[in-house]
Design an enzyme around this catalytic site. Structure first.
Site, short mmCIF file in Angstrom:
data_model
loop_
_atom_site.label_atom_id
_atom_site.label_comp_id
_atom_site.label_asym_id
_atom_site.label_seq_id
_atom_site.Cartn_x
_atom_site.Cartn_y
_atom_site.Cartn_z
N TYR A 105 60.27 11.75 65.36
CA TYR A 105 61.69 11.59 65.61
C TYR A 105 62.13 12.73 66.54
O TYR A 105 62.31 13.86 66.11
CB TYR A 105 62.47 11.61 64.30
CG TYR A 105 63.97 11.54 64.46
CD1 TYR A 105 64.56 10.63 65.34
CD2 TYR A 105 64.81 12.39 63.74
CE1 TYR A 105 65.93 10.57 65.50
CE2 TYR A 105 66.19 12.33 63.89
CZ TYR A 105 66.74 11.42 64.77
OH TYR A 105 68.11 11.37 64.93
N ASP A 150 61.26 7.04 67.08
CA ASP A 150 62.49 7.13 67.87
C ASP A 150 62.33 8.35 68.76
O ASP A 150 62.52 9.49 68.32
CB ASP A 150 63.70 7.27 66.94
CG ASP A 150 65.00 7.45 67.71
OD1 ASP A 150 64.97 7.39 68.96
OD2 ASP A 150 66.04 7.65 67.04
N HIS A 255 69.46 0.94 65.26
CA HIS A 255 68.14 0.68 65.83
C HIS A 255 67.54 -0.57 65.19
O HIS A 255 67.94 -0.96 64.08
CB HIS A 255 67.18 1.84 65.56
CG HIS A 255 67.57 3.13 66.21
ND1 HIS A 255 66.93 3.63 67.31
CD2 HIS A 255 68.52 4.04 65.88
CE1 HIS A 255 67.46 4.80 67.65
NE2 HIS A 255 68.43 5.07 66.80
#
Length: 264
Positions: A105, A150, A255
């Site tokens: 992330y 992500d 998302h």
């Protein structure tokens, strides 16, 4: 083998959506970001009830957090810290066949794309530089690996709804794209989804909560990625970007899940 990545924006708040994904799409491995929960409070029982008994978690209270949830055995679970921060942004483990999975992330970077005045953006750029240097120093491009997560950057022109209008917006600025490309080049990582979707086609995985009607405006960005090292590139057999999940109720993430299938 089906591997899925999803920034869930609180695994406990959106647990019904995660379980829906598992029931309907049956990924072998699910990598979550922004779990926003300490390890002791992670909802492991609900996953184990569905056969996902192998879990590696790296979490913190109300912020960040990553997890690898698998029906397949996991070995060598570990965590990696970046930029001298203990902020739970990287967890890794090894799947059968020696396939190493890295769940990441990357920091969002705030709103102002200037590291001189925005510490969050400076942190993001340093994070990317550290990853670019660490991977080739510690891993080989000949090792079968999957990097998911992500990454908070939409690198290609058609990874955003308007290339021209977003050139000075954090997530699509030239400096971010340059650094993400350098990371990708460091081990010859292959962009798995773009193996199936040509670069001249629009592709998004995130739509802002700020839009009154996200689907009608369709101002998306492709922030969520799956990369593989060259030994796995030939094993890619398919992909899915579950756009419909942006509308799942209750309380969808901004998302959506991204999946690839590997013939391994």
């Amino acid at each position: 083998m089906r591997i899925c990545t999803w920034n869930i924006n609180s695994v406990r708040l959106r647990l019904p959506l995660v379980l829906k994904l598992l029931d309907e799409y049956r990924p072998d491995v699910l990598c979550l970001q922004e779990t926003k929960v300490v390890d002791d409070s992670f909802p492991t029982a609900e996953f184990r009830d569905r056969g996902y008994v192998h879990i590696q978690i790296h979490g913190m209270k109300s912020y960040n957090g990553v997890a690898i949830i698998s029906r397949l055995p996991l070995e060598g679970g570990d965590v990696k810290h970046w930029c001298e921060k203990q902020d739970c942004r990287h967890v890794l483990a090894t799947l059968p066949g020696g396939i190493e999975v890295h769940n990441l992330y990357v920091p969002a970077g705030g709103d102002v794309p200037d590291p001189a005045v925005n510490d969050k953006f400076a942190h993001k750029l340093r994070f990317l530089d550290e990853m670019r240097d660490w991977f080739p120093a510690n891993r080989s491009k000949d090792k079968p690996m999957v990097l998911v997560g992500d990454l908070n950057i939409a690198p290609l022109e058609h990874d955003v709804w308007s290339h021209k209008q977003l050139l000075d917006v954090v997530s699509h600025t030239p400096v971010e794209v340059e650094k993400l490309t350098a990371l990708q080049d460091s081990l010859s990582w292959v962009d798995a989804v773009r193996r199936f979707v040509p670069a001249n086609q629009k592709l998004y995985t995130w739509w802002s909560y700020r839009a009154a009607d996200w689907e009608a405006s369709d101002r998306g960005r492709r922030l969520d990625h799956i990369w593989v090292t060259p030994p796995l590139a030939g094993s890619l057999t398919g992909y899915q970007v579950l756009r419909e999940a942006r509308g799942w109720e209750p309380k969808p993430s901004d998302h959506v899940p991204v999946m690839v299938d590997l013939a391994v």
